[in-house]
Design a protein around this motif. Sequence first.
Motif, mmCIF file in Angstrom:
data_model
loop_
_atom_site.group_PDB
_atom_site.id
_atom_site.type_symbol
_atom_site.label_atom_id
_atom_site.label_comp_id
_atom_site.label_asym_id
_atom_site.label_seq_id
_atom_site.Cartn_x
_atom_site.Cartn_y
_atom_site.Cartn_z
ATOM 1 N N GLU A 299 0.815 -1.223 0.000
ATOM 2 C CA GLU A 299 0.000 0.000 0.000
ATOM 3 C C GLU A 299 0.846 1.269 0.000
ATOM 4 O OE1 GLU A 299 -3.335 -0.074 2.668
ATOM 5 O OE2 GLU A 299 -4.082 -1.949 1.803
ATOM 6 N N SER A 300 2.098 1.138 -0.427
ATOM 7 C CA SER A 300 2.961 2.296 -0.621
ATOM 8 C C SER A 300 2.842 2.863 -2.029
ATOM 9 C CB SER A 300 4.426 1.917 -0.354
ATOM 10 O OG SER A 300 4.611 1.534 0.989
ATOM 11 N N PHE A 301 2.137 2.127 -2.902
ATOM 12 C CA PHE A 301 2.003 2.539 -4.296
ATOM 13 C C PHE A 301 0.576 2.301 -4.779
ATOM 14 C CE2 PHE A 301 6.369 1.198 -3.599
ATOM 15 C CZ PHE A 301 7.092 2.260 -4.122
ATOM 16 N N ILE A 302 0.207 3.042 -5.810
ATOM 17 C CA ILE A 302 -1.023 2.801 -6.560
ATOM 18 C C ILE A 302 -0.654 2.741 -8.033
ATOM 19 C CG2 ILE A 302 -3.018 4.080 -7.477
ATOM 20 C CD1 ILE A 302 -3.972 4.545 -4.678
ATOM 21 N N ILE A 303 -1.259 1.796 -8.747
ATOM 22 C CA ILE A 303 -1.047 1.669 -10.185
ATOM 23 C C ILE A 303 -2.365 1.989 -10.872
ATOM 24 C CG2 ILE A 303 -0.562 0.092 -12.098
ATOM 25 C CD1 ILE A 303 0.910 -0.524 -8.670
ATOM 26 N N ALA A 304 -2.350 3.008 -11.727
ATOM 27 C CA ALA A 304 -3.537 3.386 -12.488
ATOM 28 C C ALA A 304 -3.520 2.680 -13.832
ATOM 29 C CB ALA A 304 -3.582 4.897 -12.699
ATOM 30 N N ALA A 316 3.516 6.805 -6.124
ATOM 31 C CA ALA A 316 3.840 6.575 -4.725
ATOM 32 C C ALA A 316 2.692 7.105 -3.874
ATOM 33 C CB ALA A 316 5.140 7.274 -4.346
ATOM 34 N N ARG A 317 2.421 6.421 -2.779
ATOM 35 C CA ARG A 317 1.305 6.798 -1.909
ATOM 36 C C ARG A 317 1.809 7.143 -0.515
ATOM 37 N NH1 ARG A 317 -1.645 3.649 1.764
ATOM 38 N NH2 ARG A 317 -3.606 4.649 2.356
ATOM 39 N N ASP A 318 1.468 8.336 -0.044
ATOM 40 C CA ASP A 318 1.807 8.761 1.312
ATOM 41 C C ASP A 318 0.743 8.202 2.258
ATOM 42 O OD1 ASP A 318 1.914 10.293 3.772
ATOM 43 O OD2 ASP A 318 3.187 11.732 2.717
ATOM 44 N N LYS A 319 1.136 7.293 3.148
ATOM 45 C CA LYS A 319 0.168 6.632 4.022
ATOM 46 C C LYS A 319 -0.394 7.559 5.092
ATOM 47 C CE LYS A 319 2.166 2.012 3.396
ATOM 48 N NZ LYS A 319 2.730 0.820 4.057
#
Length: 343
Positions: A299-304, A316-319
């Motif tokens: 859950e540190s990344f999202i793929i579109a 990159a995803r800021d938690k």
Amino acid sequence: MTNYIGFAGTYTRENSKGIYRFELDTQEQVLHAVKAVATVGSPTYVTISDDNRFLFAVGQDGDLGGVHAYQIDGEAELNKLNEQLLEGRAPCHVSVHDGKVVSGNYHKGEVAIHALHTSGKIETGSFVTHEGNGPHERQEKSHVHFAGFTPDGSYVVVCDLGTDEVVTYRVENNKLIRHQTLHTKPGSGPRHIVFHPNGNTAYVLTELSSEVIVLDYHASEGRFTEKQTILAKPEDFTDTNDASAIHISSDGKFVYTGNRGHNSIAVFQVEEKNDQLALVEWTATGGEWPRDFVLDPSESFIIASNQHSGNLVLFARDKTTGKLTKQDSEVEVPEVVCVKFMS
């Protein structure tokens, strides 16, 4: 270094071959190793069993449509097990839980439930058909867009874009028995639903009105009540926008939704006191028509996944804040629709 393996479902109207596999290198923060791993007609939605042994995909074979079952081997290759196909168009959504597969068929307004053999093969299904319509030009009849299970597994929940309904079904002797119906705002077009990890709240994304409806879920009764509606696109965006996917972080702190047209992912923070949503920001998806996206296992990344531009784009995803930052990594996957990771 941690590499996560994902699978992508696609349309096969032009250059796509079917189901693709890809990898995410979390240390280098890159997507790579894209490979076609199953040839099947328009496997637009895929899902993976919790134990990572099986993948199920919707698909079309000539005039027949249905659900296909694959075994995932040790090299993350797909080995075809079987399929259950019927005359007509394929479903648009498929879910798996506790030895059962359910699918929703947009074109037929149909919900199907299949038992699974221990080998992963799909058994013959049982079907129910929705009736009705709505005020929008795309609501001339039922269009089932989602079929999945409630968190406790007690019910199957269905979103019907065509009739503005969220329906729960009991499962008795592998048959679906209609239980409760929530009627959403006329013309809203409920598309997908996710549940908060606490099991008490659900979030419905409406495709036609581009909104998120926040619901209390009364598990003992298998019913929903509305408590908030919030716009998922910018209010001043007046071009065509079809809301697409909705996902929630496993800590229950952030909800994400996709916008086709605005070509963005909306970020919402979940308020602790009541699970209602507050908008954080919109992030451009780096492509056209983002039909889906996925949080990686860390859950540190999202793929579109951008269907019209045929690319997967890494963020990159800021938690802590929920915000997304586009990374310098994208890969080509033609006509891409749905993305799922092995856990």
